[in-house]
Design a protein around this motif. Structure first.
Motif, PDB file in Angstrom:
ATOM      1  N   VAL A 141       0.860  -1.190   0.000  1.00 21.21           N
ATOM      2  CA  VAL A 141       0.000   0.000   0.000  1.00 21.21           C
ATOM      3  C   VAL A 141       0.892   1.235   0.000  1.00 21.21           C
ATOM      4  O   VAL A 141       1.920   1.273   0.673  1.00 21.21           O
ATOM      5  N   SER A 142       0.484   2.260  -0.756  1.00 23.20           N
ATOM      6  CA  SER A 142       1.219   3.525  -0.805  1.00 23.20           C
ATOM      7  C   SER A 142       0.333   4.645  -0.284  1.00 23.20           C
ATOM      8  O   SER A 142      -0.787   4.834  -0.776  1.00 23.20           O
ATOM      9  N   ILE A 143       0.834   5.374   0.711  1.00 23.71           N
ATOM     10  CA  ILE A 143       0.088   6.469   1.327  1.00 23.71           C
ATOM     11  C   ILE A 143       0.928   7.730   1.216  1.00 23.71           C
ATOM     12  O   ILE A 143       2.050   7.794   1.721  1.00 23.71           O
ATOM     13  N   GLY A 144       0.396   8.742   0.527  1.00 21.54           N
ATOM     14  CA  GLY A 144       1.175   9.924   0.190  1.00 21.54           C
ATOM     15  C   GLY A 144       1.376  10.886   1.333  1.00 21.54           C
ATOM     16  O   GLY A 144       0.846  10.729   2.444  1.00 21.54           O
ATOM     17  N   ALA A 145       2.140  11.931   1.050  1.00 21.52           N
ATOM     18  CA  ALA A 145       2.456  12.957   2.044  1.00 21.52           C
ATOM     19  C   ALA A 145       1.198  13.675   2.501  1.00 21.52           C
ATOM     20  O   ALA A 145       0.308  13.995   1.699  1.00 21.52           O
ATOM     21  N   GLY A 146       1.124  13.934   3.804  1.00 16.25           N
ATOM     22  CA  GLY A 146       0.037  14.727   4.348  1.00 16.25           C
ATOM     23  C   GLY A 146      -1.307  14.034   4.412  1.00 16.25           C
ATOM     24  O   GLY A 146      -2.318  14.669   4.735  1.00 16.25           O
ATOM     25  N   VAL A 147      -1.348  12.742   4.143  1.00 17.67           N
ATOM     26  CA  VAL A 147      -2.617  12.001   4.199  1.00 17.67           C
ATOM     27  C   VAL A 147      -3.008  11.771   5.662  1.00 17.67           C
ATOM     28  O   VAL A 147      -2.154  11.500   6.515  1.00 17.67           O
ATOM     29  N   THR A 148      -4.291  11.860   5.942  1.00 19.45           N
ATOM     30  CA  THR A 148      -4.821  11.529   7.266  1.00 19.45           C
ATOM     31  C   THR A 148      -5.833  10.407   7.118  1.00 19.45           C
ATOM     32  O   THR A 148      -6.776  10.521   6.317  1.00 19.45           O
ATOM     33  N   ILE A 149      -5.635   9.333   7.866  1.00 15.87           N
ATOM     34  CA  ILE A 149      -6.551   8.196   7.856  1.00 15.87           C
ATOM     35  C   ILE A 149      -7.016   7.957   9.287  1.00 15.87           C
ATOM     36  O   ILE A 149      -6.203   7.876  10.206  1.00 15.87           O
TER      37      ILE A 149
END
Length: 353
Positions: A141-149
Motif C-alpha cells: 500500500v502507498s500512502i502519500g504525504a500529508g494524508v490523514t486516515i
C-alpha cells in the motif's frame, strides 16, 4: 473464531432455540455444512437441503419448526440479509496481519502511526501522514504525504492514496484502488470543437484542431466515516476544491469518481458506475451497475438510477430513473414495451399496404 449459538444469537439480536452451548466454527450453505458448521437456511426453500449436510445448528426463518429438521439448535431471524451481515462479521478472518510495523515498510520519520496499527510488508507512508488507531494496512500500500486516515481502517493490498487526502474512521478499501489521482482536466488555447458542439448542439463545429493543455489538480479528496471502496475504485482529487465522499457511502468494484464530484452520505454505487466532474449526488442515492452521470449535474437525495442508465440532466429528489438518456423508470418500461411491439406493428402495416 469458534462461537456458541447463544453468543451468536446475542450478536444478531435474535432468539435461539435448543442447545445454546453448541459451538460452531464457521458458516456454510446447508447442503455443504459439516458437523461444526452453522447452516444458513433463512428461507423455507432451503429447508430440505439441511438433511444433505451434517449441521447440528442453523440460522432459520422466524417461526421455523427447527426440530422437524433434525437440528439441535437454531437461531430464528426475521430479515435474512440482515442476519447474513451479522453472521459473516462474526466469522470474518480479516487480513491476518501481525501487529506492529513490518521491517520492510518505508515510513517517513515525520509520519505518525497510532497505537494498535498493523503495517504490512513493503508499505510506503509519506511525509507528515497520520494513521489512526488499530489501522490494518496490507502489503504494498502507498500512502502519500500529508494524508490523514482515521481509526480502524482496513486497507487491502495495492491501494494507492495520493497526497493530502483526508479519510475518516473505519475505511474499508479493497485491493488496487486509487484515491487522489489527478483529475482529467484539459483546455485549449482557443475555443475547442467540443465547446462549439456543446453551444450549437452539433450544428456547426468549425474550430481548428488544437493541442490540449493540462489543468493541474491542486485540490484533494475528503472521505467520511464508514466508507467502503471496492477493488480498483478510482477517485480523482479536485481541481481547486476537494472531491468528497460522504459518511457511510459504498462504492463497488471499478467505480470511477471524477474531479470535484460530491457524493452524499449513505449512497450505494454499484460496479462500473462512472461520475463525471463536478456532479453532485445527494444522500441515500443508489446507482445500478454501469450507470453513468455527465458532468456538472445534480442528482437529488434518495434518487434511484437503474443499471446501465445514462444521466444527462438533473434528477429530482426521490426520482427513480432508467434508460439512455435517463427517463422516469415507469416511462422507460412503457417505452421498452412499445419498442418490442414495433416489429409486429410494422408487419401489420405492410399487410395492409
Amino acid at each position: 473464531m469458534p462461537i456458541t449459538i447463544a453468543e451468536l444469537a446475542t450478536a444478531l439480536n435474535a432468539p435461539f432455540a435448543g442447545d445454546g452451548g453448541i459451538v460452531v466454527h464457521g458458516a456454510s450453505e446447508p447442503q455443504d455444512a459439516g458437523a461444526t458448521d452453522l447452516a444458513l437456511a433463512m428461507d423455507p426453500r432451503f429447508a430440505e437441503l439441511i438433511a444433505k449436510g451434517e449441521a447440528q445448528a442453523a440460522v432459520l426463518w422466524d417461526g421455523a419448526d427447527w426440530q422437524s429438521l433434525g437440528l439441535k439448535a437454531a437461531i430464528l431471524v426475521k430479515r435474512a440479509r440482515l442476519a447474513m451481515a451479522g453472521v459473516t462479521a462474526s466469522f470474518d478472518h480479516g487480513l491476518g496481519l501481525e501487529p506492529g510495523i513490518h521491517p520492510t515498510a518505508v515510513i517517513h520519520e515525520t509520519a505518525e502511526i497510532a497505537e494498535g496499527a498493523a503495517i504490512g510488508p513493503l508499505v510506503v507512508i509519506g511525509k507528515g501522514a497520520r494513521i489512526g488507531r488499530n489501522a490494518r494496512i496490507a502489503p504494498q500500500v502507498s500512502i502519500g504525504a500529508g494524508v490523514t486516515i482515521g481509526d480502524d481502517a482496513l486497507i487491502h493490498s495495492g491501494v494507492k492514496i495520493g497526497a493530502r487526502a483526508t479519510i475518516g474512521d473505519r475505511l474499508i478499501a479493497q485491493p488496487g484502488g486509487v484515491i487522489g489521482a489527478d483529475g482529467f482536466s484539459f483546455v485549449t488555447q482557443e475555443k475547442s470543437a467540443v465547446e462549439e458542439a456543446r453551444e450549437s448542439l452539433g450544428e456547426t463545429v468549425e474550430a481548428a484542431g488544437q493541442a490540449w493543455m493540462r489543468i493541474a489538480s491542486i485540490g484533494s479528496v475528503v472521505i467520511g466515516d464508514d466508507v467502503e471502496l471496492g477493488a480498483n475504485v478510482t477517485i480523482d482529487q479536485g481541481t481547486i476544491r476537494a472531491t468528497r465522499i460522504g459518511n457511510g457511502t459504498k462504492l463497488d468494484n471499478q467505480v470511477h469518481i471524477g474531479h470535484n464530484v460530491v457524493v452524499g452520505n449513505h449512497c450505494l454505487l454499484c460496479g462500473q458506475v462512472g461520475i463525471a466532474g463536478s456532479t453532485v449526488i445527494g444522500d441515500f442515492c443508489v446507482m445500478g451497475g454501469q450507470a453513468g452521470a455527465a458532468d456538472n449535474l445534480t442528482i437529488g437525495q434518495g434518487a434511484i438510477i437503474g443499471a446501465g442508465t445514462g444521466v444527462l440532466s438533473n434528477v429530482p429528489k426521490g426520482k427513480a430513473m432508467m434508460g439512455y438518456p435517463a427517463v422516469a423508470m415507469q416511462t422507460h418500461v412503457e417505452m421498452y414495451k412499445a419498442l418490442r411491439r414495433l416489429p409486429r406493428m410494422l408487419s401489420k402495416l405492410k399487410g395492409k399496404a
